[in-house]
Enzyme design. Sequence first.
Site, PDB file in Angstrom:
ATOM      1  N   CYS A 125       0.806  -1.228   0.000  1.00 55.29           N
ATOM      2  CA  CYS A 125       0.000   0.000   0.000  1.00 55.29           C
ATOM      3  C   CYS A 125       0.839   1.277   0.000  1.00 55.29           C
ATOM      4  CB  CYS A 125      -0.936  -0.006   1.197  1.00 55.29           C
ATOM      5  SG  CYS A 125      -2.070  -1.416   1.218  1.00 55.29           S
ATOM      6  N   HIS A 259      -3.535   7.195   2.103  1.00 60.36           N
ATOM      7  CA  HIS A 259      -3.913   5.871   1.613  1.00 60.36           C
ATOM      8  C   HIS A 259      -5.311   5.547   2.112  1.00 60.36           C
ATOM      9  CE1 HIS A 259      -4.078   1.660   0.843  1.00 60.36           C
ATOM     10  NE2 HIS A 259      -3.847   1.306   2.097  1.00 60.36           N
ATOM     11  N   ASN A 290     -10.106  -0.459  -0.126  1.00 61.20           N
ATOM     12  CA  ASN A 290      -8.648  -0.351  -0.117  1.00 61.20           C
ATOM     13  C   ASN A 290      -8.103  -0.980  -1.397  1.00 61.20           C
ATOM     14  OD1 ASN A 290      -5.898  -0.618   0.308  1.00 61.20           O
ATOM     15  ND2 ASN A 290      -6.076  -1.413   2.380  1.00 61.20           N
TER      16      ASN A 290
END
Length: 333
Positions: A125, A259, A290
Site C-alpha cells: 500500500c 492511503h 482499499n
Amino acid sequence: MYAQNQTDTYKGIRPKSFKIAGTGSSVPENIVTNDDLVAHMDTNDEWIRSRSGIEQRHICTTETTSQLALKAAQNALENAHATADEIDMILCATISGEYICPSVAALVQRDLSAQCPCVDLSAACTGWIYLMDTASAFFARGGIRKMLVIGAESMSRILNWKDRSTAVLFGDGAGAAVLEPGDNYLASSFVTDGNDEVIAIPTDNGISPWLDREQKLPLLHMDGQETYKFAVHNLPKRVDEVLQKAGLKEEDLDWVVPHQANKRIIDSAAHKMKGVPADHFCVNLQKYGNTSAASIPLLLDEWNRAGKFKEGDLIAMVAFGGGLSSAACLVRW
C-alpha cells in the site's frame, strides 16, 4: 530525502525533480456492495460501514491488473496531452500482477506501443509514495522528458473470501500520472519495520521435489488491530517529517491525500493533525475500498478531474502498508 539538481537535457533548466502533468484512473465495471457480500460470508452492511466506512468496491471479473493499468495510463496521457512515444520510462507499483514476470509495466508498454525502460515496484500500500521518490531520482539524474507512473492492483485475486475481517476491505483498480521535469516534488520520508506477522501474502511453494516447507495459502493475512495501531501512529508522524524537511508547517497544507484503507484510521490521523481542517483530508474509500498501491493515484485523479486541486496547492501524500512500511511525500500541484 531531497532530489539533487541535474541539468535537464531538453529545456536547458536544472529541475530538482518533477511536476504532475496529468492523471488517469480505471476500475472494473463490476460493483460489489456490502449487501452483495452477505451471500458469501457472515457479514452485513452496518458491520462493514461502522468499522471501515466502506460502502462498495469494484471487483474484477474478466479484467487483469495490466488491463486496468493500461486504461489508467491512457487516461493519464490524454489528460496530460501527451503521447506514448514521448514517454521515457514506465514505473508501476503493484503486488497483484497476473505474472511474476513479465512486469505489469512491461505489458503496459507493449499495449501502448511505447519504447522505453519499464519496471515494477513492490511495496504494497506504500508503493505509490515509493514510485514518487524513485521518479524524482530519475528526473534529478537528467534526460527524462516524460515518465508514466502507475499504481495498479487486483486485490480480489489474493484475498481469502472466507475471512470477513480482511476480504470486505479491499477492491480493485488503477491510477496513473504523467510526470514532467519540474521543482514540484519537495520532500519525502520513509520508514520500514521489517515484519511478516502483521501483514503477509505468502507465495506458492512450487513443485520442487527437495523442498521441505509448510505450504501456506498465497492469500492475504492481516492482523487488523496491529495494522490500525501502526497506521494511526505513523501517518501524522510521516507528514510532520516531510513538512519539517521543507521548512513548512501543517497550516501550509491545502490537502492531505492519505492511503484509503479505513475511514477510522484517516479520522484518527486528522484528529492528531490539528493544523489541517478535517475536510482537507481527501477520502473516496466508501466507493472503492482499499485498492493498495492504486488508492492514492485513484484519489488524485478524482480530485484533479473535479477541479478541487488548484495550481500551487500544497499536497501531502501519505501511506502505510505491508513491510511494515510508512511513507509520505510533499508536492506542489
